[in-house]
Enzyme design. Sequence first.
Site, mmCIF file in Angstrom:
data_model
loop_
_atom_site.group_PDB
_atom_site.id
_atom_site.type_symbol
_atom_site.label_atom_id
_atom_site.label_comp_id
_atom_site.label_asym_id
_atom_site.label_seq_id
_atom_site.Cartn_x
_atom_site.Cartn_y
_atom_site.Cartn_z
ATOM 1 N N ASP A 95 -4.668 50.898 -26.501
ATOM 2 C CA ASP A 95 -5.914 50.631 -25.791
ATOM 3 C C ASP A 95 -6.234 49.146 -25.928
ATOM 4 O O ASP A 95 -6.022 48.562 -26.989
ATOM 5 C CB ASP A 95 -7.055 51.482 -26.377
ATOM 6 C CG ASP A 95 -8.160 51.675 -25.348
ATOM 7 O OD1 ASP A 95 -7.866 52.180 -24.251
ATOM 8 O OD2 ASP A 95 -9.312 51.305 -25.631
ATOM 9 N N THR A 96 -6.722 48.567 -24.843
ATOM 10 C CA THR A 96 -6.986 47.129 -24.830
ATOM 11 C C THR A 96 -8.395 46.848 -24.345
ATOM 12 O O THR A 96 -8.896 47.526 -23.450
ATOM 13 C CB THR A 96 -5.983 46.426 -23.872
ATOM 14 O OG1 THR A 96 -4.677 46.585 -24.387
ATOM 15 C CG2 THR A 96 -6.278 44.940 -23.743
ATOM 16 N N PHE A 147 -2.314 41.073 -13.767
ATOM 17 C CA PHE A 147 -3.218 42.149 -13.359
ATOM 18 C C PHE A 147 -4.544 41.992 -14.109
ATOM 19 O O PHE A 147 -4.690 41.104 -14.960
ATOM 20 C CB PHE A 147 -2.585 43.517 -13.659
ATOM 21 C CG PHE A 147 -2.451 43.791 -15.138
ATOM 22 C CD1 PHE A 147 -1.400 43.254 -15.857
ATOM 23 C CD2 PHE A 147 -3.394 44.574 -15.824
ATOM 24 C CE1 PHE A 147 -1.280 43.483 -17.226
ATOM 25 C CE2 PHE A 147 -3.280 44.825 -17.174
ATOM 26 C CZ PHE A 147 -2.216 44.269 -17.879
ATOM 27 N N GLY A 148 -5.475 42.892 -13.794
ATOM 28 C CA GLY A 148 -6.751 42.932 -14.527
ATOM 29 C C GLY A 148 -7.470 41.596 -14.535
ATOM 30 O O GLY A 148 -7.631 40.955 -13.489
ATOM 31 N N TYR A 149 -7.848 41.161 -15.721
ATOM 32 C CA TYR A 149 -8.642 39.945 -15.869
ATOM 33 C C TYR A 149 -7.774 38.683 -15.987
ATOM 34 O O TYR A 149 -8.284 37.617 -16.322
ATOM 35 C CB TYR A 149 -9.511 40.050 -17.120
ATOM 36 C CG TYR A 149 -10.578 41.126 -17.092
ATOM 37 C CD1 TYR A 149 -11.914 40.803 -16.863
ATOM 38 C CD2 TYR A 149 -10.265 42.467 -17.321
ATOM 39 C CE1 TYR A 149 -12.899 41.789 -16.861
ATOM 40 C CE2 TYR A 149 -11.237 43.455 -17.323
ATOM 41 C CZ TYR A 149 -12.545 43.101 -17.089
ATOM 42 O OH TYR A 149 -13.518 44.076 -17.089
ATOM 43 N N HIS A 156 -1.685 39.771 -26.311
ATOM 44 C CA HIS A 156 -2.228 40.749 -27.254
ATOM 45 C C HIS A 156 -1.322 41.970 -27.364
ATOM 46 O O HIS A 156 -1.007 42.441 -28.435
ATOM 47 C CB HIS A 156 -3.627 41.149 -26.762
ATOM 48 C CG HIS A 156 -3.692 41.313 -25.261
ATOM 49 N ND1 HIS A 156 -3.533 40.247 -24.417
ATOM 50 C CD2 HIS A 156 -3.814 42.399 -24.458
ATOM 51 C CE1 HIS A 156 -3.593 40.661 -23.162
ATOM 52 N NE2 HIS A 156 -3.756 41.965 -23.158
ATOM 53 N N ARG A 157 -0.893 42.490 -26.189
ATOM 54 C CA ARG A 157 -0.079 43.712 -26.191
ATOM 55 C C ARG A 157 1.268 43.452 -26.874
ATOM 56 O O ARG A 157 1.732 44.239 -27.684
ATOM 57 C CB ARG A 157 0.151 44.185 -24.748
ATOM 58 C CG ARG A 157 0.355 45.679 -24.629
ATOM 59 C CD ARG A 157 0.434 46.170 -23.193
ATOM 60 N NE ARG A 157 0.174 45.168 -22.205
ATOM 61 C CZ ARG A 157 -1.023 44.909 -21.702
ATOM 62 N NH1 ARG A 157 -2.059 45.614 -22.080
ATOM 63 N NH2 ARG A 157 -1.184 43.959 -20.821
ATOM 64 N N ASN A 182 4.853 51.237 -15.360
ATOM 65 C CA ASN A 182 5.218 49.843 -15.681
ATOM 66 C C ASN A 182 5.180 49.610 -17.181
ATOM 67 O O ASN A 182 6.083 48.997 -17.756
ATOM 68 C CB ASN A 182 4.266 48.856 -14.988
ATOM 69 C CG ASN A 182 4.482 48.862 -13.500
ATOM 70 O OD1 ASN A 182 5.613 49.000 -13.038
ATOM 71 N ND2 ASN A 182 3.399 48.755 -12.749
ATOM 72 N N LYS A 183 4.112 50.112 -17.810
ATOM 73 C CA LYS A 183 3.995 49.953 -19.268
ATOM 74 C C LYS A 183 5.122 50.709 -19.969
ATOM 75 O O LYS A 183 5.712 50.215 -20.918
ATOM 76 C CB LYS A 183 2.659 50.508 -19.762
ATOM 77 C CG LYS A 183 1.501 49.551 -19.584
ATOM 78 C CD LYS A 183 0.301 50.109 -20.315
ATOM 79 C CE LYS A 183 -0.962 49.382 -19.948
ATOM 80 N NZ LYS A 183 -2.150 50.051 -20.430
HETATM 81 P P1 IMP Z 1 -5.632 49.322 -20.833
HETATM 82 O O1 IMP Z 1 -6.170 49.789 -22.130
HETATM 83 O O2 IMP Z 1 -4.296 48.642 -20.949
HETATM 84 O O3 IMP Z 1 -5.671 50.365 -19.770
HETATM 85 O O4 IMP Z 1 -6.574 48.169 -20.329
HETATM 86 C C1 IMP Z 1 -7.973 48.285 -20.242
HETATM 87 C C2 IMP Z 1 -8.519 47.197 -19.350
HETATM 88 O O5 IMP Z 1 -8.138 45.910 -19.844
HETATM 89 C C3 IMP Z 1 -8.055 47.238 -17.896
HETATM 90 O O6 IMP Z 1 -9.170 46.900 -17.103
HETATM 91 C C4 IMP Z 1 -7.033 46.171 -17.801
HETATM 92 O O7 IMP Z 1 -7.035 45.610 -16.518
HETATM 93 C C5 IMP Z 1 -7.509 45.154 -18.845
HETATM 94 N N1 IMP Z 1 -6.347 44.488 -19.418
HETATM 95 C C6 IMP Z 1 -5.540 44.992 -20.382
HETATM 96 N N2 IMP Z 1 -4.550 44.132 -20.661
HETATM 97 C C7 IMP Z 1 -4.751 43.069 -19.853
HETATM 98 C C8 IMP Z 1 -4.019 41.866 -19.653
HETATM 99 O O8 IMP Z 1 -2.977 41.593 -20.263
HETATM 100 N N3 IMP Z 1 -4.533 41.030 -18.731
HETATM 101 C C9 IMP Z 1 -5.658 41.285 -18.013
HETATM 102 N N4 IMP Z 1 -6.351 42.400 -18.141
HETATM 103 C C10 IMP Z 1 -5.897 43.299 -19.057
#
Ligand code: IMP
Length: 193
Positions: free
Chosen positions: A69-70, A149-151, A177-178, A11-12
């Site tokens: 990384d997020t 997704f996620g938070y 942020h992304r 997806n990314k």
């Molecule tokens: P990653 O680095 O994108 O894999 O994200 C690391 C963590 O941050 C994962 O638990 C994701 O679910 C959460 N995360 C990253 N971006 C978002 C977002 O846009 N919304 C909600 N959770 C996020």
Amino acid sequence: MELVFASSNQNKIKEIASMLGEAFILKGLKDINCTVDIPETSGTIEGNAIQKAMYVYNNFDGIDCFSEDTGLEIKALNMRPGVKTARYAGPEKDADANMDKVLLELGDKKNREARFRTVIAYIKNGNIETFEGIAEGTISFERMGNKGFGYDPVFIPKGYETSFAQMDAEEKNKISHRAKAFQLFLKFIKNQQ
Ligand code: IMP
């Protein structure tokens, strides 16, 4: 121009490919036959982004590549979960358990300020550049919405009363942020061409 995104999240990869446009051929880890779970052990968001990109650079003939990384940083929790965002409640990377943990730790605290922070690390000819995107906001008292997704259900971006999970992807992608980190990255690589 060929670029490798150190990610196996299709997806990314699709999302970024559409942002890059036709001048770039974007490849994911699968496309270069990288099937290992790249270590993320640096202890910081930027460190992990660099670590992932360096892994690909070092193991795949010095190919141009980038990674992302997020982390979610919550002020009242001393900027946790931070680098542990994905695995906050355990190795399963369970989004519901992660949100439960954050909501439990925050309890009824008034200060709910938080931010998502994305770091992109780009390696070209061995030189590393990083790009950061931040979305400021607050953590809600309970889940709101079920998109994303996620938070997303517990994150209310600054200036809004709805959570990320109550927004369409298009709306979220304007302020996330992304998206902010990628805009900086895109500007940089387009200027380089
Ligand atoms: P990653 O680095 O994108 O894999 O994200 C690391 C963590 O941050 C994962 O638990 C994701 O679910 C959460 N995360 C990253 N971006 C978002 C977002 O846009 N919304 C909600 N959770 C996020």
